[in-house]
Design an enzyme around this catalytic site. Structure first.
Site, PDB file in Angstrom:
ATOM      1  N   SER A 184      -1.069  -9.842  -1.815  1.00 54.60           N
ATOM      2  CA  SER A 184      -1.332 -10.051  -0.393  1.00 54.60           C
ATOM      3  C   SER A 184      -1.999 -11.380  -0.080  1.00 54.60           C
ATOM      4  O   SER A 184      -1.854 -11.895   1.023  1.00 54.60           O
ATOM      5  CB  SER A 184      -2.177  -8.909   0.157  1.00 54.60           C
ATOM      6  OG  SER A 184      -3.321  -8.707  -0.631  1.00 54.60           O
ATOM      7  N   HIS A 212       3.665  -5.866   1.289  1.00 56.34           N
ATOM      8  CA  HIS A 212       4.125  -7.172   1.784  1.00 56.34           C
ATOM      9  C   HIS A 212       5.567  -7.474   1.385  1.00 56.34           C
ATOM     10  O   HIS A 212       6.040  -8.597   1.569  1.00 56.34           O
ATOM     11  CB  HIS A 212       3.185  -8.273   1.285  1.00 56.34           C
ATOM     12  CG  HIS A 212       1.798  -8.088   1.796  1.00 56.34           C
ATOM     13  ND1 HIS A 212       1.363  -8.579   3.002  1.00 56.34           N
ATOM     14  CD2 HIS A 212       0.753  -7.380   1.277  1.00 56.34           C
ATOM     15  CE1 HIS A 212       0.111  -8.216   3.201  1.00 56.34           C
ATOM     16  NE2 HIS A 212      -0.285  -7.490   2.173  1.00 56.34           N
ATOM     17  N   LYS A 243       2.994  -3.619   8.671  1.00 55.54           N
ATOM     18  CA  LYS A 243       3.399  -5.018   8.537  1.00 55.54           C
ATOM     19  C   LYS A 243       4.826  -5.173   9.099  1.00 55.54           C
ATOM     20  O   LYS A 243       4.985  -5.142  10.298  1.00 55.54           O
ATOM     21  CB  LYS A 243       3.215  -5.436   7.079  1.00 55.54           C
ATOM     22  CG  LYS A 243       1.737  -5.142   6.653  1.00 55.54           C
ATOM     23  CD  LYS A 243       1.407  -5.526   5.281  1.00 55.54           C
ATOM     24  CE  LYS A 243       0.107  -4.937   4.765  1.00 55.54           C
ATOM     25  NZ  LYS A 243      -1.075  -4.985   5.577  1.00 55.54           N
TER      26      LYS A 243
HETATM   27  C1  LIG Z   1      -1.087  -4.663  -0.774  1.00 54.62           C
HETATM   28  C2  LIG Z   1      -1.628  -3.738   0.281  1.00 54.62           C
HETATM   29  N1  LIG Z   1      -1.640  -2.417   0.044  1.00 54.62           N
HETATM   30  C3  LIG Z   1      -2.111  -1.548   0.964  1.00 54.62           C
HETATM   31  C4  LIG Z   1      -2.596  -1.977   2.174  1.00 54.62           C
HETATM   32  C5  LIG Z   1      -3.139  -0.981   3.162  1.00 54.62           C
HETATM   33  O1  LIG Z   1      -2.232  -0.816   4.189  1.00 54.62           O
HETATM   34  P1  LIG Z   1      -2.642  -0.459   5.690  1.00 54.62           P
HETATM   35  O2  LIG Z   1      -3.349  -1.646   6.260  1.00 54.62           O
HETATM   36  O3  LIG Z   1      -1.337  -0.219   6.330  1.00 54.62           O
HETATM   37  O4  LIG Z   1      -3.530   0.729   5.634  1.00 54.62           O
HETATM   38  C6  LIG Z   1      -2.576  -3.335   2.473  1.00 54.62           C
HETATM   39  C7  LIG Z   1      -3.067  -3.813   3.788  1.00 54.62           C
HETATM   40  O5  LIG Z   1      -3.675  -4.801   3.966  1.00 54.62           O
HETATM   41  C8  LIG Z   1      -2.087  -4.242   1.502  1.00 54.62           C
HETATM   42  O6  LIG Z   1      -2.080  -5.559   1.745  1.00 54.62           O
END
Ligand SMILES: Cc1ncc(COP(=O)(O)O)c(C=O)c1O
Length: 396
Positions: A184, A212, A243
């Site tokens: 991310s 992502h 996203k």
């Molecule tokens: C790699 C990754 N996994 C999980 C999440 C968590 O997702 P959410 O924000 O939809 O709860 C994020 C969010 O930033 C993320 O970047």
């Protein structure tokens, strides 16, 4: 000692605010789009994860509206007992077909999906092995499980092999390896084919977080596994709806018996209310668009390639980013904040990132792109980065 003493002592945010270098909780006064309003000023948004630009797509909004009208604003309970609406199951069937797995379970957030999946699957005698740069929700899923946690160097297949070889396993111990498909902060891709080979050697199962990558990688946006053509060999595919899907929630996809086990054993899933109908509607709309309008993904990649080349030609360090998440790696934390502030003054919104979100000495400006950015906006971004980069001595 008063348990609130630490709160009275906490002054980090006040110090940062007083210095004028506080980048968090910016108040956005408009919807999430290619530009946003902050303090009444229009800024080019390079800080969102709205990769396909679907927050403003009429079909996605229409399906969210329809779901709200038909099913109301809330399910008012857990899927297990009273909140299991037919649209949840429709979304799960559609997603299973989309990512190429037998079954899917949707959760109310992506964070909860990682918490709920890892803690359900990894038991007391099991091992969970993660990449050091995995997302916080994977770390916390590990903490919530009763298993033994090991970490390996970022994207290092040999490191993964050594870690797996060092585990103290017996007939009762299973192993789950969890990696981000696209990381991310730095936008690099996990080398899944090599990782799969190593996992197979040690009888480990592999879970890939496609937060992502969904909508971005793969022939139709199916994710990292489809990008490499290894969907069969990835045991669990996790994704978020916050996203590319322009919604809120998350999903886990895998074999039907594994998904059924998670459904009946995941405490964050069972003891929490079901995904809201409007969010489900938006996801169904986003899936319709992903399946029928490839132009959004194509445009996203056109912009991504153009910006990667543009920044590299200017002399910026982008690490090994290969996706629409493009980090400008500056190393020094103070330099990152100075650059961030100048960009904000010039009308560009980016996210400054410092440890622990990235390793020490790798502080960076996280920029990310969306299909709805215009060429003119991207020209302006490159011109502004060049000017500020020279002003601050980052490039010559
Ligand atoms: C790699 C990754 N996994 C999980 C999440 C968590 O997702 P959410 O924000 O939809 O709860 C994020 C969010 O930033 C993320 O970047």
């Amino acid at each position: 000692m008063d348990i609130f003493q630490k709160c009275r002592d906490f002054d980090d945010a006040d110090i940062a605010r007083a210095s004028g270098y506080y980048p968090y909780f910016q108040v956005i006064e408009s919807e999430s789009d290619a530009t946003v309003l902050i303090d009444g000023r229009e800024l080019i948004m390079l800080g969102s994860n709205n990769y396909l630009g679907l927050t403003t797509h009429p079909h996605v909004r229409e399906r969210a509206r329809e779901a709200l009208e038909k099913w109301g604003p809330s399910c008012t309970g857990s899927r297990l007992l009273n909140g299991n609406f037919s649209i949840h199951e429709e979304l799960e069937r559609r997603l299973a077909a989309f990512v190429g797995k037998e079954a899917v379970l949707v959760f109310s957030t992506g964070f909860q999906t990682n918490l709920g999946t890892i803690s359900a699957i990894v038991g007391r005698h099991d091992h969970v092995v993660i990449d050091k740069d995995d997302h916080a929700s994977i770390y916390d899923g590990c903490k919530l499980s009763y298993g033994k946690v090991s970490r390996f160097e970022h994207n290092n297949v040999e490191g993964l092999r050594k870690t797996l070889a060092s585990l103290d396993t017996n007939d009762h111990a299973g192993i789950l390896v969890v990696v981000d498909g696209v990381f991310s902060m730095e936008g690099d891709i996990a080398p899944l084919p090599e990782m799969i080979a190593v996992c197979k050697e040690f009888g480990a199962r592999l879970m890939v977080d496609d937060a992502h990558a969904s909508g971005v990688l793969g022939p139709h946006g199916e994710g990292t596994s489809a990008h490499f053509g290894v969907t069969e060999d990835v045991d669990l595919i996790m994704g978020t709806f916050s996203k590319s899907f322009a919604s809120l929630g998350g999903f886990i996809a895998g074999d039907a018996n594994v998904i059924d086990f998670i459904k009946h054993n995941s405490r964050p899933f069972i003891f929490s209310a079901a995904m809201a109908p409007a969010s489900v509607g938006a996801c169904l709309g986003a899936l319709d668009v992903m399946e029928t309008e490839p132009q959004h993904r194509e445009r996203l990649w056109e912009i991504t390639r153009r910006m990667q080349k543009g920044y590299r030609d200017l002399g910026f360090d982008l690490g090994t980013s290969d996706t629409p998440v493009i980090p400008i790696i500056l190393g020094d934390e103070m330099l990152v904040f100075a650059f961030w502030k100048r960009l904000l003054e010039e009308g560009i919104f980016v996210n400054p990132v410092r440890p622990p979100a990235v390793p020490a000495g790798r502080s960076l400006l996280r920029t990310s792109y969306m299909a709805s950015h215009s060429d003119e906006q991207m020209d302006c971004v490159l011109e502004t980065f060049e000017r500020i980069g020279k002003e601050l001595g980052v490039i010559s």
